[in-house]
Write a protein that holds these residues in place. Sequence first.
Motif, short mmCIF file in Angstrom:
data_model
loop_
_atom_site.label_atom_id
_atom_site.label_comp_id
_atom_site.label_asym_id
_atom_site.label_seq_id
_atom_site.Cartn_x
_atom_site.Cartn_y
_atom_site.Cartn_z
N ILE A 167 0.86 -1.18 0.00
CA ILE A 167 0.00 0.00 0.00
C ILE A 167 0.89 1.23 0.00
CG2 ILE A 167 -1.84 1.26 1.18
CD1 ILE A 167 -2.56 -1.38 2.60
N VAL A 168 0.73 2.10 -0.98
CA VAL A 168 1.51 3.33 -1.05
C VAL A 168 0.66 4.44 -0.45
CG1 VAL A 168 2.75 4.94 -2.54
CG2 VAL A 168 2.65 2.50 -3.12
N GLY A 169 1.10 4.93 0.71
CA GLY A 169 0.35 5.95 1.43
C GLY A 169 -0.09 5.45 2.79
N VAL A 230 -1.39 -1.15 -4.35
CA VAL A 230 -2.46 -0.14 -4.40
C VAL A 230 -1.87 1.19 -3.96
CG1 VAL A 230 -4.72 0.56 -3.56
CG2 VAL A 230 -4.22 -1.87 -3.88
N ALA A 231 -1.97 2.20 -4.81
CA ALA A 231 -1.45 3.54 -4.52
C ALA A 231 -2.61 4.45 -4.13
CB ALA A 231 -0.71 4.09 -5.74
N VAL A 232 -2.53 5.05 -2.94
CA VAL A 232 -3.68 5.80 -2.42
C VAL A 232 -3.29 7.17 -1.86
CG1 VAL A 232 -5.00 3.71 -1.91
CG2 VAL A 232 -3.50 4.67 -0.15
N THR A 233 -2.14 7.72 -2.23
CA THR A 233 -1.74 8.99 -1.61
C THR A 233 -2.41 10.20 -2.26
OG1 THR A 233 0.16 9.48 -3.05
CG2 THR A 233 0.55 8.00 -1.17
N HIS A 234 -2.88 10.06 -3.51
CA HIS A 234 -3.36 11.19 -4.31
C HIS A 234 -2.22 12.14 -4.69
CE1 HIS A 234 -7.58 10.58 -4.66
NE2 HIS A 234 -7.83 10.63 -3.38
N ASP A 235 -1.00 11.77 -4.41
CA ASP A 235 0.16 12.60 -4.76
C ASP A 235 0.92 11.90 -5.88
OD1 ASP A 235 2.50 14.02 -4.99
OD2 ASP A 235 2.95 14.04 -2.84
N PRO A 236 0.85 12.41 -7.12
CA PRO A 236 1.53 11.73 -8.23
C PRO A 236 3.01 11.54 -8.01
CG PRO A 236 0.07 13.46 -9.04
CD PRO A 236 0.13 13.62 -7.55
N ALA A 242 5.66 4.39 -7.59
CA ALA A 242 5.37 2.98 -7.35
C ALA A 242 4.77 2.33 -8.59
CB ALA A 242 4.41 2.83 -6.17
N LEU A 243 3.84 3.01 -9.23
CA LEU A 243 3.11 2.42 -10.36
C LEU A 243 4.02 2.15 -11.55
CD1 LEU A 243 -0.12 4.60 -10.12
CD2 LEU A 243 0.17 2.23 -9.36
N GLY A 255 -3.34 -1.05 -8.70
CA GLY A 255 -4.45 -0.10 -8.74
C GLY A 255 -4.07 1.23 -8.14
N ALA A 256 -4.84 2.27 -8.49
CA ALA A 256 -4.57 3.62 -7.99
C ALA A 256 -5.87 4.34 -7.69
CB ALA A 256 -3.74 4.42 -8.99
N LEU A 257 -5.89 5.01 -6.57
CA LEU A 257 -7.02 5.84 -6.18
C LEU A 257 -7.11 7.05 -7.11
CD1 LEU A 257 -9.00 5.66 -3.71
CD2 LEU A 257 -7.55 7.36 -2.61
N GLY A 258 -8.31 7.56 -7.30
CA GLY A 258 -8.49 8.74 -8.14
C GLY A 258 -9.64 8.56 -9.10
N SER A 259 -10.10 9.64 -9.68
CA SER A 259 -11.23 9.61 -10.60
C SER A 259 -10.84 8.93 -11.91
CB SER A 259 -11.72 11.02 -10.89
OG SER A 259 -10.72 11.72 -11.63
#
Length: 334
Positions: A167-169, A230-236, A242-243, A255-259
């Motif tokens: 988990i990133v974040g 899974v990247a969830v920081t919202h900070d590119p 990581a991605l 996977g990555a959080l975001g719209s």
Amino acid sequence: MNGIDVEVLRTAIAWRAKGHRVVMGTVVRTWGSSPRPPGSLMIVRDDGQVAGSLSGGCIEDDLVDRVRRGELALAAPTSTLYGATAEEARRFGLPCGGSVLIVLEPLHDHSCLEALLREIEQRHVVLRRLVLASGAVQLASAASGDAITFDGQTLTTVHGPRLRLLIVGGGQLSRYLAAMARMLDYQVTVCEPRVEYHEGWETLDGVALSREMPDDLVQTMQLDGNSAVVAVTHDPKLDDLALMEALKGKAFYVGALGSRRNNDVRRERLQQFDVTHKQAQALRGPVGLNFGGKTPPEIALAILAEMTAMRHGIVPDGTLADWGRSNTDCRAVG
């Protein structure tokens, strides 16, 4: 091999060290509907104590009764079939007329459990071959595509590293995601270089906190086909690091959080950093299934549901995977 079955091996070793006789049962084949898949393990101690599960039903109770009656003081491994008839299926709690073939193995000094556990803990994938006539056991390296086999004389099982989740974040969502993933037998690592998010992680049992930069950590972990990111920081600046490494690797889920819009932009951006178009399209984003969840625990549940489907070879599609019409989801933030 999942964490439940690893604990079965550890428990068997501990029981034998205390002088107990132990019989190990392995599901080797199923027909129809069965609660536990081939390879599932259960052990029964000479006083009737059990660990693990073969059916989640009456098979366990029957084996305990057989131990107490002295019927499982076995000299050599043997196979037994539960649910051969509809009456047996009902008796042993097997749904839809299912049946389960189980190998029962008395454990001894040459069962190689300690060596097997060491290989698993070193993240090696191992074959364990059991010859029923003699009880002899051999370990060997597994190849890609190896699976459990049983020909009536030799049982070959595949044992490998347990699932891993990076988990990133380290924010609130990550805490729910990490806790739920632990329940699903994932080894969880949280990557969080930002010191302001470090507080409290030491209280979450079984979760490792890394302060490394995400790209360095992905390379260090050498993620394999039992791994998810899974990247969830919202900070590119953090998520993308990581991605760009994870998408080039073997992880079964990235996977990555975001719209939806932000993840489309992200895919274009990643292709500027040695990520191919095909790799970028493999990114799950917006992350998770779209079943209307808005709170952090609901979003964590949606992510793990999608991860579970893909781990079993099911790529989610249809309404639950369609974010095209969603404009109220809190994952759109950032």
